[in-house]
Design a protein around this motif. Structure first.
Motif, PDB file in Angstrom:
ATOM      1  N   LEU A   1     -17.511  -2.790 -14.044  1.00 48.44           N
ATOM      2  CA  LEU A   1     -16.328  -3.053 -14.865  1.00 48.44           C
ATOM      3  C   LEU A   1     -15.539  -1.767 -15.107  1.00 48.44           C
ATOM      4  CD1 LEU A   1     -17.622  -5.564 -17.586  1.00 48.44           C
ATOM      5  CD2 LEU A   1     -15.840  -5.997 -15.884  1.00 48.44           C
ATOM      6  N   ASN A   2     -16.246  -0.693 -15.425  1.00 49.63           N
ATOM      7  CA  ASN A   2     -15.565   0.569 -15.692  1.00 49.63           C
ATOM      8  C   ASN A   2     -14.970   1.178 -14.423  1.00 49.63           C
ATOM      9  OD1 ASN A   2     -15.864   0.622 -18.458  1.00 49.63           O
ATOM     10  ND2 ASN A   2     -17.746   1.820 -18.417  1.00 49.63           N
ATOM     11  N   LEU A   3     -15.671   1.067 -13.305  1.00 48.41           N
ATOM     12  CA  LEU A   3     -15.130   1.589 -12.051  1.00 48.41           C
ATOM     13  C   LEU A   3     -13.918   0.785 -11.603  1.00 48.41           C
ATOM     14  CD1 LEU A   3     -18.312   2.528  -9.974  1.00 48.41           C
ATOM     15  CD2 LEU A   3     -16.955   3.918 -11.556  1.00 48.41           C
ATOM     16  N   ALA A   4     -13.952  -0.532 -11.838  1.00 45.90           N
ATOM     17  CA  ALA A   4     -12.780  -1.358 -11.541  1.00 45.90           C
ATOM     18  C   ALA A   4     -11.598  -0.923 -12.398  1.00 45.90           C
ATOM     19  CB  ALA A   4     -13.098  -2.827 -11.773  1.00 45.90           C
ATOM     20  N   GLY A   5     -11.883  -0.560 -13.647  1.00 45.82           N
ATOM     21  CA  GLY A   5     -10.835  -0.057 -14.526  1.00 45.82           C
ATOM     22  C   GLY A   5     -10.220   1.229 -13.989  1.00 45.82           C
ATOM     23  N   LEU A   6     -11.051   2.115 -13.449  1.00 40.94           N
ATOM     24  CA  LEU A   6     -10.533   3.346 -12.851  1.00 40.94           C
ATOM     25  C   LEU A   6      -9.620   3.055 -11.673  1.00 40.94           C
ATOM     26  CD1 LEU A   6     -13.571   5.839 -12.816  1.00 40.94           C
ATOM     27  CD2 LEU A   6     -11.515   5.951 -14.236  1.00 40.94           C
ATOM     28  N   VAL A   7     -10.007   2.090 -10.845  1.00 38.05           N
ATOM     29  CA  VAL A   7      -9.184   1.725  -9.688  1.00 38.05           C
ATOM     30  C   VAL A   7      -7.828   1.186 -10.141  1.00 38.05           C
ATOM     31  CG1 VAL A   7      -8.983   0.164  -7.713  1.00 38.05           C
ATOM     32  CG2 VAL A   7     -11.161   1.293  -8.187  1.00 38.05           C
ATOM     33  N   LEU A   8      -7.844   0.331 -11.152  1.00 42.87           N
ATOM     34  CA  LEU A   8      -6.594  -0.230 -11.660  1.00 42.87           C
ATOM     35  C   LEU A   8      -5.700   0.856 -12.260  1.00 42.87           C
ATOM     36  CD1 LEU A   8      -7.878  -3.534 -13.317  1.00 42.87           C
ATOM     37  CD2 LEU A   8      -6.520  -3.304 -11.221  1.00 42.87           C
ATOM     38  N   LEU A   9      -6.297   1.793 -12.976  1.00 46.12           N
ATOM     39  CA  LEU A   9      -5.508   2.891 -13.545  1.00 46.12           C
ATOM     40  C   LEU A   9      -4.923   3.776 -12.450  1.00 46.12           C
ATOM     41  CD1 LEU A   9      -7.719   3.914 -16.600  1.00 46.12           C
ATOM     42  CD2 LEU A   9      -5.447   2.906 -16.669  1.00 46.12           C
ATOM     43  N   TRP A  10      -5.704   4.006 -11.389  1.00 42.36           N
ATOM     44  CA  TRP A  10      -5.182   4.784 -10.267  1.00 42.36           C
ATOM     45  C   TRP A  10      -3.984   4.073  -9.633  1.00 42.36           C
ATOM     46  CZ3 TRP A  10      -5.514   2.726  -5.211  1.00 42.36           C
ATOM     47  CH2 TRP A  10      -4.937   3.536  -4.226  1.00 42.36           C
ATOM     48  N   ALA A  11      -4.102   2.759  -9.430  1.00 43.09           N
ATOM     49  CA  ALA A  11      -3.000   2.005  -8.831  1.00 43.09           C
ATOM     50  C   ALA A  11      -1.768   2.021  -9.731  1.00 43.09           C
ATOM     51  CB  ALA A  11      -3.437   0.563  -8.562  1.00 43.09           C
ATOM     52  N   LEU A  12      -1.988   2.064 -11.029  1.00 35.21           N
ATOM     53  CA  LEU A  12      -0.893   2.004 -11.993  1.00 35.21           C
ATOM     54  C   LEU A  12      -0.246   3.364 -12.222  1.00 35.21           C
ATOM     55  CD1 LEU A  12       0.473  -0.089 -13.901  1.00 35.21           C
ATOM     56  CD2 LEU A  12      -1.164   0.610 -15.658  1.00 35.21           C
TER      57      LEU A  12
ATOM     58  N   GLY B   1      -1.734   6.588 -10.839  1.00 38.70           N
ATOM     59  CA  GLY B   1      -2.443   7.636 -10.109  1.00 38.70           C
ATOM     60  C   GLY B   1      -1.592   8.814  -9.707  1.00 38.70           C
ATOM     61  N   GLU B   2      -0.270   8.615  -9.612  1.00 41.14           N
ATOM     62  CA  GLU B   2       0.605   9.726  -9.215  1.00 41.14           C
ATOM     63  C   GLU B   2       0.611  10.852 -10.241  1.00 41.14           C
ATOM     64  OE1 GLU B   2       3.342   6.834 -11.393  1.00 41.14           O
ATOM     65  OE2 GLU B   2       1.579   6.780 -10.105  1.00 41.14           O
ATOM     66  N   TYR B   3       0.146  10.558 -11.456  1.00 39.68           N
ATOM     67  CA  TYR B   3       0.069  11.597 -12.490  1.00 39.68           C
ATOM     68  C   TYR B   3      -1.244  12.373 -12.444  1.00 39.68           C
ATOM     69  CZ  TYR B   3       3.874   8.882 -14.618  1.00 39.68           C
ATOM     70  OH  TYR B   3       5.050   8.221 -14.858  1.00 39.68           O
ATOM     71  N   TYR B   4      -2.225  11.890 -11.684  1.00 37.09           N
ATOM     72  CA  TYR B   4      -3.559  12.484 -11.721  1.00 37.09           C
ATOM     73  C   TYR B   4      -3.679  13.669 -10.775  1.00 37.09           C
ATOM     74  CZ  TYR B   4      -4.835   8.002 -13.899  1.00 37.09           C
ATOM     75  OH  TYR B   4      -4.899   6.913 -14.717  1.00 37.09           O
ATOM     76  N   SER B   5      -4.443  14.645 -11.206  1.00 39.03           N
ATOM     77  CA  SER B   5      -4.780  15.796 -10.368  1.00 39.03           C
ATOM     78  C   SER B   5      -6.167  16.273 -10.786  1.00 39.03           C
ATOM     79  CB  SER B   5      -3.757  16.917 -10.571  1.00 39.03           C
ATOM     80  OG  SER B   5      -3.851  17.454 -11.888  1.00 39.03           O
ATOM     81  N   TRP B   6      -6.746  17.161  -9.985  1.00 39.35           N
ATOM     82  CA  TRP B   6      -8.056  17.705 -10.343  1.00 39.35           C
ATOM     83  C   TRP B   6      -8.004  18.349 -11.724  1.00 39.35           C
ATOM     84  CZ3 TRP B   6     -12.484  16.770  -7.946  1.00 39.35           C
ATOM     85  CH2 TRP B   6     -12.446  16.366  -6.617  1.00 39.35           C
ATOM     86  N   ARG B   7      -6.936  19.097 -11.982  1.00 32.80           N
ATOM     87  CA  ARG B   7      -6.863  19.856 -13.230  1.00 32.80           C
ATOM     88  C   ARG B   7      -6.770  18.938 -14.443  1.00 32.80           C
ATOM     89  NH1 ARG B   7      -2.662  24.693 -13.544  1.00 32.80           N
ATOM     90  NH2 ARG B   7      -4.175  25.438 -12.011  1.00 32.80           N
ATOM     91  N   ASN B   8      -5.849  17.963 -14.418  1.00 29.52           N
ATOM     92  CA  ASN B   8      -5.705  17.171 -15.649  1.00 29.52           C
ATOM     93  C   ASN B   8      -6.829  16.154 -15.829  1.00 29.52           C
ATOM     94  OD1 ASN B   8      -4.850  14.853 -14.124  1.00 29.52           O
ATOM     95  ND2 ASN B   8      -2.701  15.468 -14.297  1.00 29.52           N
TER      96      ASN B   8
ATOM     97  N   LEU C   1       0.819  -1.203   0.000  1.00 29.26           N
ATOM     98  CA  LEU C   1       0.000   0.000   0.000  1.00 29.26           C
ATOM     99  C   LEU C   1       0.855   1.256   0.000  1.00 29.26           C
ATOM    100  CD1 LEU C   1      -2.888  -0.926   2.471  1.00 29.26           C
ATOM    101  CD2 LEU C   1      -3.011  -0.733  -0.013  1.00 29.26           C
ATOM    102  N   SER C   2       2.076   1.157   0.586  1.00 27.78           N
ATOM    103  CA  SER C   2       2.949   2.318   0.642  1.00 27.78           C
ATOM    104  C   SER C   2       3.405   2.761  -0.745  1.00 27.78           C
ATOM    105  CB  SER C   2       4.172   2.016   1.524  1.00 27.78           C
ATOM    106  OG  SER C   2       4.921   0.944   0.970  1.00 27.78           O
ATOM    107  N   ASN C   3       3.296   1.876  -1.726  1.00 23.26           N
ATOM    108  CA  ASN C   3       3.694   2.214  -3.092  1.00 23.26           C
ATOM    109  C   ASN C   3       2.555   2.811  -3.913  1.00 23.26           C
ATOM    110  OD1 ASN C   3       6.361   1.278  -2.787  1.00 23.26           O
ATOM    111  ND2 ASN C   3       5.685  -0.835  -3.127  1.00 23.26           N
ATOM    112  N   LEU C   4       1.368   2.850  -3.351  1.00 22.98           N
ATOM    113  CA  LEU C   4       0.225   3.395  -4.069  1.00 22.98           C
ATOM    114  C   LEU C   4       0.173   4.916  -3.924  1.00 22.98           C
ATOM    115  CD1 LEU C   4      -2.516   0.782  -3.130  1.00 22.98           C
ATOM    116  CD2 LEU C   4      -1.323   0.997  -5.312  1.00 22.98           C
ATOM    117  N   PRO C   5      -0.359   5.605  -4.935  1.00 26.70           N
ATOM    118  CA  PRO C   5      -0.466   7.070  -4.870  1.00 26.70           C
ATOM    119  C   PRO C   5      -1.622   7.488  -3.968  1.00 26.70           C
ATOM    120  CG  PRO C   5      -1.381   6.267  -6.925  1.00 26.70           C
ATOM    121  CD  PRO C   5      -0.817   5.071  -6.219  1.00 26.70           C
ATOM    122  N   THR C   6      -1.403   7.490  -2.671  1.00 28.27           N
ATOM    123  CA  THR C   6      -2.488   7.661  -1.698  1.00 28.27           C
ATOM    124  C   THR C   6      -2.793   9.108  -1.340  1.00 28.27           C
ATOM    125  OG1 THR C   6      -0.857   7.307   0.074  1.00 28.27           O
ATOM    126  CG2 THR C   6      -2.123   5.392  -0.656  1.00 28.27           C
ATOM    127  N   GLN C   7      -2.017  10.054  -1.830  1.00 25.95           N
ATOM    128  CA  GLN C   7      -2.330  11.446  -1.534  1.00 25.95           C
ATOM    129  C   GLN C   7      -3.674  11.800  -2.165  1.00 25.95           C
ATOM    130  OE1 GLN C   7       0.566  14.300  -2.837  1.00 25.95           O
ATOM    131  NE2 GLN C   7       0.148  15.667  -1.108  1.00 25.95           N
TER     132      GLN C   7
END
Length: 201
Positions: free
Chosen positions: A67-78, A80-87, A2-8
C-alpha cells in the motif's frame, strides 16, 4: 500518456532506492531485528534514538508495504518532476523525525508506530504546494481534497485498512505528516529557486 510522466532518472531513482530499502528490511531481517527499528514509546528515550527515523522503513505486513509503495508510485506520477536526490533524502528524514517526535509528545496513546504513510501525506503536501507556487492547475484542489480526507479519517472509525494491515491506522500521524510537509515546503520555497518545470525533463 507515458510521455507526460517524469521519467528522467533523477525523479524516480530516489523513490526506487527507498522502495528497495523497505523491501530488503521487510523480507531480509528477522522479527527481532525489525522490532529494533520500530517506534516504541518505551524504547525511544532509552538511548535508542534511531527509532525516530527507522520506524518509517518497517511495515506490519506485506499488504502494508505494498500500500505504501503504491502510494509512492502515485506521488511520483503526480509530482515526480519536483523530486531529486537532495530534496527526497532531506524531506524523508525530516518527516520521520518530526512526525514521530510530535506523535510521542502529542499522542500518548500511541505506543507503536511504523510505515511510510505519514511521509506520503507530507510528500503530497510538498507537491501540491509546489504546484501552487509554480502556478500549475490543481494544487489548491489537491490540498482541499487532502484536508477533507484528514478530517474524515480523524473523525470517523473506518477499520477496513486496519484489517488489511493487521494494525490500527495512525490517522493522527497522517495529520502530523501533512503538517510537517507543510513546514518543510514553506522553508524549501524560500531557499530553493523554483523555475517553471517540464514533466518531460
Amino acid at each position: 500518456m507515458l510521455s507526460n510522466l517524469p521519467t528522467q532518472y533523477k525523479h524516480w531513482l530516489p523513490l526506487l532506492a527507498v522502495s528497495i530499502v523497505c523491501c530488503f528490511i521487510q523480507f531480509g531481517l528477522s522479527v527481532v531485528q525489525l522490532e529494533s527499528l520500530i517506534f516504541i514509546r518505551n524504547e525511544v528515550f532509552t538511548n535508542e534514538y534511531w527509532r525516530f527515523f527507522t520506524h518509517s522503513l518497517v511495515h506490519t505486513n506485506t499488504y502494508h508495504l505494498l500500500l505504501n509503495l503504491a502510494g509512492l508510485v502515485l506521488l511520483w506520477a503526480l509530482h515526480g518532476e519536483y523530486y531529486s536526490w537532495r530534496n527526497i533524502f532531506t524531506i524523508l528524514p525530516w518527516l520521520a523525525f518530526s512526525t514521530s517526535i510530535a506523535l510521542y509528545w502529542l499522542d500518548p496513546s500511541t505506543d507503536y508506530y511504523m510505515g511510510l504513510s505519514a511521509h506520503l501525506h507530507g510528500l503530497f503536501v510538498f507537491g501540491a504546494l509546489l504546484d501552487i507556487y509554480t502556478k500549475r492547475p490543481g494544487g489548491w484542489l489537491l490540498l482541499i481534497g487532502l484536508f477533507i480526507k484528514l478530517l474524515l479519517e480523524n473523525l470517523t472509525n473506518n477499520n477496513s485498512t486496519s484489517l488489511l494491515i493487521e494494525a490500527d491506522v495512525a490517522t493522527f500521524a497522517h495529520l502530523l505528516g501533512a503538517i510537517s510537509g507543510l513546514c518543510f515546503t514553506l522553508l524549501y520555497i524560500r531557499i530553493v529557486p523554483l523555475p517553471e518545470m517540464d514533466k518531460n525533463k
